[in-house]
Design a protein around this motif. Sequence first.
Motif, PDB file in Angstrom:
ATOM      1  N   ARG A 336       0.859  -1.209   0.092  1.00 50.73           N
ATOM      2  CA  ARG A 336       0.022   0.195   0.049  1.00 50.73           C
ATOM      3  C   ARG A 336       0.816   1.328   0.113  1.00 50.73           C
ATOM      4  NH1 ARG A 336      -2.444   3.820   3.263  1.00 50.73           N
ATOM      5  NH2 ARG A 336      -1.628   2.720   5.238  1.00 50.73           N
ATOM      6  N   LYS A 337       0.883   2.209  -0.827  1.00 53.99           N
ATOM      7  CA  LYS A 337       1.646   3.071  -1.261  1.00 53.99           C
ATOM      8  C   LYS A 337       1.134   4.584  -0.325  1.00 53.99           C
ATOM      9  CE  LYS A 337       3.682   2.344  -5.510  1.00 53.99           C
ATOM     10  NZ  LYS A 337       4.025   2.521  -6.995  1.00 53.99           N
ATOM     11  N   VAL A 338       1.725   5.168   0.198  1.00 51.20           N
ATOM     12  CA  VAL A 338       1.518   6.411   0.694  1.00 51.20           C
ATOM     13  C   VAL A 338       2.200   7.671   0.355  1.00 51.20           C
ATOM     14  CG1 VAL A 338       0.903   5.355   3.110  1.00 51.20           C
ATOM     15  CG2 VAL A 338       2.967   6.602   2.598  1.00 51.20           C
ATOM     16  N   TYR A 339       1.530   8.733   0.278  1.00 51.12           N
ATOM     17  CA  TYR A 339       2.081   9.815  -0.480  1.00 51.12           C
ATOM     18  C   TYR A 339       2.133  11.185   0.498  1.00 51.12           C
ATOM     19  CZ  TYR A 339       0.671   7.212  -4.430  1.00 51.12           C
ATOM     20  OH  TYR A 339       0.508   6.163  -5.159  1.00 51.12           O
ATOM     21  N   GLY A 340       3.269  11.982   0.369  1.00 46.84           N
ATOM     22  CA  GLY A 340       3.575  13.116   1.114  1.00 46.84           C
ATOM     23  C   GLY A 340       2.701  14.356   1.089  1.00 46.84           C
ATOM     24  N   HIS A 341       1.675  14.228   0.620  1.00 44.99           N
ATOM     25  CA  HIS A 341       0.549  15.315   0.278  1.00 44.99           C
ATOM     26  C   HIS A 341      -0.650  15.167   1.068  1.00 44.99           C
ATOM     27  CE1 HIS A 341      -1.528  18.255  -2.183  1.00 44.99           C
ATOM     28  NE2 HIS A 341      -0.461  18.584  -2.660  1.00 44.99           N
ATOM     29  N   ILE A 342      -1.154  16.047   1.777  1.00 42.97           N
ATOM     30  CA  ILE A 342      -2.337  15.767   2.447  1.00 42.97           C
ATOM     31  C   ILE A 342      -3.664  15.443   1.494  1.00 42.97           C
ATOM     32  CG2 ILE A 342      -4.244  16.731   3.826  1.00 42.97           C
ATOM     33  CD1 ILE A 342      -1.979  18.174   5.534  1.00 42.97           C
ATOM     34  N   GLU A 343      -3.764  16.392   0.571  1.00 44.82           N
ATOM     35  CA  GLU A 343      -5.082  16.237  -0.433  1.00 44.82           C
ATOM     36  C   GLU A 343      -4.913  14.942  -1.151  1.00 44.82           C
ATOM     37  OE1 GLU A 343      -3.426  19.247   0.485  1.00 44.82           O
ATOM     38  OE2 GLU A 343      -5.273  20.093   1.271  1.00 44.82           O
ATOM     39  N   ILE A 344      -3.848  14.804  -1.760  1.00 47.13           N
ATOM     40  CA  ILE A 344      -3.768  13.299  -2.510  1.00 47.13           C
ATOM     41  C   ILE A 344      -4.029  12.166  -1.469  1.00 47.13           C
ATOM     42  CG2 ILE A 344      -1.985  11.901  -3.592  1.00 47.13           C
ATOM     43  CD1 ILE A 344      -0.607  14.309  -4.698  1.00 47.13           C
ATOM     44  N   GLN A 345      -3.310  11.940  -0.330  1.00 43.28           N
ATOM     45  CA  GLN A 345      -3.507  10.943   0.545  1.00 43.28           C
ATOM     46  C   GLN A 345      -4.896  10.656   1.069  1.00 43.28           C
ATOM     47  OE1 GLN A 345      -0.807   8.731   1.435  1.00 43.28           O
ATOM     48  NE2 GLN A 345      -2.705   7.669   1.702  1.00 43.28           N
TER      49      GLN A 345
END
Length: 728
Positions: A336-345
């Motif tokens: 499961r990938k996470v992203y360092g961007h609140i809106e994207i995540q």
Amino acid sequence: MTEHKGPTYYNDVTKVVDYIIEAFDKKIAFGMPIALGKSYQIANEIYRRAKEDPEIDLTIITAISLEKPTWSNDLERRMLEPLRERVWKGIPDFGYMTDLRQGTLPPNVKMKEFYYKAGSVKNDPMAQQNHYSSNYTHVGRDIMNEDCNVLYCHSVAKKIIDGKVYYSDSCNADLSLDIKKFIPAAKASGRKFLHIGQVNNALPFMYGDAVVGEEDYDIILENPEYETPLFSVPKAPVTNADHMIGMHVSSLVKDGGSLQIGIGSLGDAIATALIMRHNANDDYNKALDVLEITSKYGPLVDRVGGRGTLDEGLYGTTEMLVDAFMELYKGGVIKRKVYGHIEIQKLVNEGVLSETLTRDSVKTLLSQDAFQPILKKPDFESLQKYGIFKAGLTWDDYAIVDGDVSYTCDFRDAANLDAILDNCIGEALENGVIAQGGFFIGPTQFYDDLRNMSEEERKQFEMTGVAVLNQLYGDEKLRTIQRKHARFVNAGMIVSIVGNIASDALENGTVISGVGGQYNFVSMAHAIDDARLIMMIRAVKETDKGPKSNVVFNYGYTTVPRHLKDIVVTEYGIADLRGKVDHEVVAALINVADSRFQDDLVEKAKKAKKLPPDYEIPQEFRNNYPEKLAAKLGTFRDMKKGYFDVFPFGCEFTEEEIIIGRSLREFKAKMDKEKIKTIMGLAKHMMGPVPDGAQPYLKRLQLDQPADFKEKLTRKVVSFALKEAGQV
């Protein structure tokens, strides 16, 4: 000391240490990271100088200085000497650790450590008196709190990217961010500070916050002759109790969630159970039934975890990136990938955004308040980093420029927004990570796996500081949604029946290991609404005096206080303690204790008025015996599918070494429990011939052709141990 705009380069360690001693006026706080990231050459040279010059005041501040195994008798030597040559060839010893073990550390040298290899310093006065009992997130602060000048020294990997030199903290990004935060204030107060890196390209070049430019360092030591292999930590055998704990924990993990585990046999047990759950789900569910996990804890499992495959997968968020995560990655679980961007995540969590971008999903993203009404340059660049906007576009004066064509960043213009969606968006999300760690250490295969990955694949395993990993502070919203359904899994030594847990020290204060990041994860488990803390406690400890319960009435030391109780798992079951009153907590913990000790615990609880006078343990929890577990696990071992193996992911020992080690351990245990009977059996064995089947094992120990009486006696002892263990 002259301020460095960039590093001074050296290829001679003696000159580096000359500079340090002169710059710091012989009063040095020498900080090094935990475990793998230490510089052997600088550490040994600065210690050698301190031994020679008593005017040098040296304080070594670190944790777990890795040591090759040593022996105390001839039989141990025969077992360990070839192993040392095979597994740790080319790896130096730390001079200060050799002297510490021999009690010859000079008086002008002090060692202060925040974490020890479990049990390694129980009888060491200096170690017991110079232990930092600190949360991992406070260690950087505590190092910088020393009342003298400080240098922080560690090994780094080097890489040239787009013509510029970069260094990676690789195995130890854990404290770098914290220490850097305190440097400006330290220098402003007049203290001297040096940041030193020694290049060791045996380290895999890891990405994330671990990567910095040359300007981060005052000194770089680079000499290929100083590069050493990475210290290997061989796999520990996974016992029946470990496998049972792993199965219980695996059922509490929710698909699409997050996972933190540690090194060792318990981590391996959890990993192999999760891989079984994902890749052999029918057998996994049969195991849940046979092991009585379904009948005892079915509703809890369905509410907190699950029994199905892990199709969405897990994200690893852990201070220690252990090799079990690599096995989970290979097994299709960590993905499961996470992203360092609140809106994207946020939209990824909601299922609106997926890795493959669509026009509609990007339109929903761009409609978020953060990007309205006009897209600003930092937001454009951030979205481009994560693949929302395709490469090659630029932002210029509130316009997105694509060669000769530009589009205004005013999203209130519907036609313009449609044009952007038609021409500017990327095909897929980029720069997601599937695991983040602060430091790593493991077996040689783990290092090889990291090194042999492509750059893009390795970037999915991101290294950052414990200030990021072990807490929410600083970026609470993002870290909370990244760590959805987090299961923070930690180990303790002893649990009292009211829920206090001792993990790092004995009740007389003797330090066994250290708090490390455990309390940090306890705090996060309670701060994130859908997270859970899972504390693993082996129900029984084998001692010279026989088995001893680790579920106790009371204990005089606490690491995790009972008001922060959550889930406790032993080999016998799951105690869900969150939100429970005392009599429920006491009953749940007694249910997962070994049945040999349950009646005594009930009696003491009743005397303390923590259980009603008429309380009785439910019958389904009255059969908690190790032999029962062995029989149930044996059913699945007999399937010959690799379930519940002692080394589920292989190991660095040969088959002969595994059998010899297991046989000698069993022999020692028998001597402790039934000394006279065992001696009589050994005496009888002495009179007969050595079994033919023992020859391969005796050859490994160079006892197949004994040269004298001592070797003949040792050969008899070994062959007897093998015979008693059923190996010959």
